[in-house]
Scaffold this motif. Structure first.
Motif, PDB file in Angstrom:
ATOM      1  N   MET A 144      43.311  80.914  95.043  1.00 13.88           N
ATOM      2  CA  MET A 144      41.695  81.395  94.772  1.00 13.88           C
ATOM      3  C   MET A 144      41.569  82.213  93.718  1.00 13.88           C
ATOM      4  O   MET A 144      42.886  82.288  92.564  1.00 13.88           O
ATOM      5  CB  MET A 144      42.567  82.807  95.363  1.00 13.88           C
ATOM      6  CG  MET A 144      40.927  83.967  95.790  1.00 13.88           C
ATOM      7  SD  MET A 144      41.361  85.182  96.898  1.00 13.88           S
ATOM      8  CE  MET A 144      40.118  85.748  97.173  1.00 13.88           C
ATOM      9  N   ILE A 145      40.391  81.982  93.343  1.00 15.59           N
ATOM     10  CA  ILE A 145      40.503  82.662  91.501  1.00 15.59           C
ATOM     11  C   ILE A 145      39.580  84.431  91.520  1.00 15.59           C
ATOM     12  O   ILE A 145      38.854  83.900  92.479  1.00 15.59           O
ATOM     13  CB  ILE A 145      38.955  81.832  91.335  1.00 15.59           C
ATOM     14  CG1 ILE A 145      39.491  79.941  90.676  1.00 15.59           C
ATOM     15  CG2 ILE A 145      38.694  82.227  89.696  1.00 15.59           C
ATOM     16  CD1 ILE A 145      39.121  79.395  90.368  1.00 15.59           C
ATOM     17  N   THR A 146      40.287  84.259  90.810  1.00 13.11           N
ATOM     18  CA  THR A 146      39.974  86.254  91.123  1.00 13.11           C
ATOM     19  C   THR A 146      40.028  86.662  89.497  1.00 13.11           C
ATOM     20  O   THR A 146      40.749  85.756  87.840  1.00 13.11           O
ATOM     21  CB  THR A 146      41.224  86.885  91.242  1.00 13.11           C
ATOM     22  OG1 THR A 146      42.478  87.443  90.725  1.00 13.11           O
ATOM     23  CG2 THR A 146      41.394  86.762  92.734  1.00 13.11           C
ATOM     24  N   ILE A 147      39.277  87.363  89.400  1.00 15.09           N
ATOM     25  CA  ILE A 147      39.604  88.812  87.963  1.00 15.09           C
ATOM     26  C   ILE A 147      40.350  89.633  87.706  1.00 15.09           C
ATOM     27  O   ILE A 147      40.344  90.296  88.829  1.00 15.09           O
ATOM     28  CB  ILE A 147      38.152  88.561  87.022  1.00 15.09           C
ATOM     29  CG1 ILE A 147      37.658  87.657  86.935  1.00 15.09           C
ATOM     30  CG2 ILE A 147      38.243  89.526  85.797  1.00 15.09           C
ATOM     31  CD1 ILE A 147      35.754  87.463  86.379  1.00 15.09           C
ATOM     32  N   ARG A 148      41.423  89.848  86.859  1.00 19.41           N
ATOM     33  CA  ARG A 148      42.424  91.129  86.555  1.00 19.41           C
ATOM     34  C   ARG A 148      42.518  91.203  85.097  1.00 19.41           C
ATOM     35  O   ARG A 148      42.405  91.041  84.777  1.00 19.41           O
ATOM     36  CB  ARG A 148      43.267  91.205  87.719  1.00 19.41           C
ATOM     37  CG  ARG A 148      44.718  89.547  87.599  1.00 19.41           C
ATOM     38  CD  ARG A 148      45.365  89.317  87.972  1.00 19.41           C
ATOM     39  NE  ARG A 148      46.304  87.958  87.831  1.00 19.41           N
ATOM     40  CZ  ARG A 148      47.157  87.738  86.223  1.00 19.41           C
ATOM     41  NH1 ARG A 148      46.887  89.140  85.331  1.00 19.41           N
ATOM     42  NH2 ARG A 148      47.424  87.119  86.441  1.00 19.41           N
ATOM     43  N   LYS A 149      42.977  92.783  85.124  1.00 13.55           N
ATOM     44  CA  LYS A 149      43.652  92.665  84.232  1.00 13.55           C
ATOM     45  C   LYS A 149      45.150  91.931  83.866  1.00 13.55           C
ATOM     46  O   LYS A 149      45.619  91.539  84.327  1.00 13.55           O
ATOM     47  CB  LYS A 149      43.834  95.074  84.125  1.00 13.55           C
ATOM     48  CG  LYS A 149      43.392  95.015  84.199  1.00 13.55           C
ATOM     49  CD  LYS A 149      43.523  97.097  83.645  1.00 13.55           C
ATOM     50  CE  LYS A 149      42.163  97.855  83.940  1.00 13.55           C
ATOM     51  NZ  LYS A 149      42.512  98.992  83.576  1.00 13.55           N
ATOM     52  N   PHE A 150      45.057  92.205  82.267  1.00 17.72           N
ATOM     53  CA  PHE A 150      46.168  91.114  81.956  1.00 17.72           C
ATOM     54  C   PHE A 150      47.562  91.762  82.334  1.00 17.72           C
ATOM     55  O   PHE A 150      47.666  93.050  82.197  1.00 17.72           O
ATOM     56  CB  PHE A 150      46.139  90.837  80.426  1.00 17.72           C
ATOM     57  CG  PHE A 150      46.861  90.676  79.450  1.00 17.72           C
ATOM     58  CD1 PHE A 150      47.082  88.963  79.401  1.00 17.72           C
ATOM     59  CD2 PHE A 150      48.240  91.320  79.121  1.00 17.72           C
ATOM     60  CE1 PHE A 150      48.334  88.717  78.582  1.00 17.72           C
ATOM     61  CE2 PHE A 150      49.504  90.467  78.750  1.00 17.72           C
ATOM     62  CZ  PHE A 150      49.530  89.147  78.130  1.00 17.72           C
ATOM     63  N   GLU A 151      48.248  90.748  82.580  1.00 21.87           N
ATOM     64  CA  GLU A 151      49.429  91.557  83.086  1.00 21.87           C
ATOM     65  C   GLU A 151      50.254  90.499  81.627  1.00 21.87           C
ATOM     66  O   GLU A 151      50.295  89.617  81.153  1.00 21.87           O
ATOM     67  CB  GLU A 151      50.240  90.643  85.148  1.00 21.87           C
ATOM     68  CG  GLU A 151      49.260  91.906  85.525  1.00 21.87           C
ATOM     69  CD  GLU A 151      50.216  91.169  86.572  1.00 21.87           C
ATOM     70  OE1 GLU A 151      50.232  90.650  87.163  1.00 21.87           O
ATOM     71  OE2 GLU A 151      48.767  91.592  87.802  1.00 21.87           O
TER      72      GLU A 151
END
Length: 191
Positions: free
Chosen positions: A1-8
């Motif tokens: 699944m492709i998502t956009i999230r903040k860098f970790e």
């Protein structure tokens, strides 16, 4: 699944990989690869991780958008780290980089944030870059940052077309058909 999230923190190695491959750096000498990473990855991630977003495909970062909220702070690091090494390695690239910062600095009041974005090739033409930019703009808009700017070489036709498609305005093009400055207001995607 492709998502956009903040860098970790776990994304660091993947983002470095994307940066190197999108810059065609594997063909460059190791010193050049090193400063590409230290300029376009390390600076943003180390200094402004809250302004870094990744495109995540089942837990792996396959693209990113990283942004320096304050252009003056970015330029200080750029001048101290990037330009001295670049001048030593490649005079042509040094001139391009220096001209780019001069061009963009003209617009820092209206577009104070500085942007860098890359995607691994399989994700280039699926709208993911636009989604990343929308996510960043919404984030910066909520923080009160009015605009984001960047420069791209006029010979980079794909890059020029990409930023136009994403809604960036053409701010200025160098007389010698060189760098082009683009800017986008962070409220561009607000309804």
């Amino acid at each position: 699944m492709i998502t956009i999230r903040k860098f970790e923190e776990k994304d660091y190695k993947d983002v470095q990989y994307v940066c190197l491959h999108c810059e065609d750096a594997p063909e460059d000498p190791p010193e050049l690869q090193e400063f590409v990473l230290h300029t376009f990855c390390d600076y943003y991630i180390d200094n402004e991780p809250e302004n870094c977003f990744v495109l995540d495909d089942d837990g792996k970062a396959v693209g990113y958008v990283i942004c320096a909220e304050n252009y003056d702070r970015y330029k200080k690091i750029f001048d101290e780290k990037y330009l001295p090494l670049n001048e030593h390695l490649d005079q042509g690239l040094y001139n391009w980089a220096k001209n780019s910062t001069v061009l963009q600095e003209k617009y820092k009041d209206e577009y104070p944030a500085h942007l860098h974005i890359d995607l691994t090739p399989p994700y280039h033409h699926k709208g993911y870059g636009t989604q990343l930019i929308k996510t960043l703009c919404k984030h910066l808009y909520e923080k009160g940052v009015p605009g984001v700017a960047l420069t791209v070489g006029s010979k980079n036709v794909n890059g020029v077309n990409f930023y136009k498609k994403c809604g960036f305005a053409l701010l200025e093009q160098a007389d010698n058909d060189g760098e082009i400055a683009f800017g986008i207001k962070t409220n561009s995607f607000e309804k």
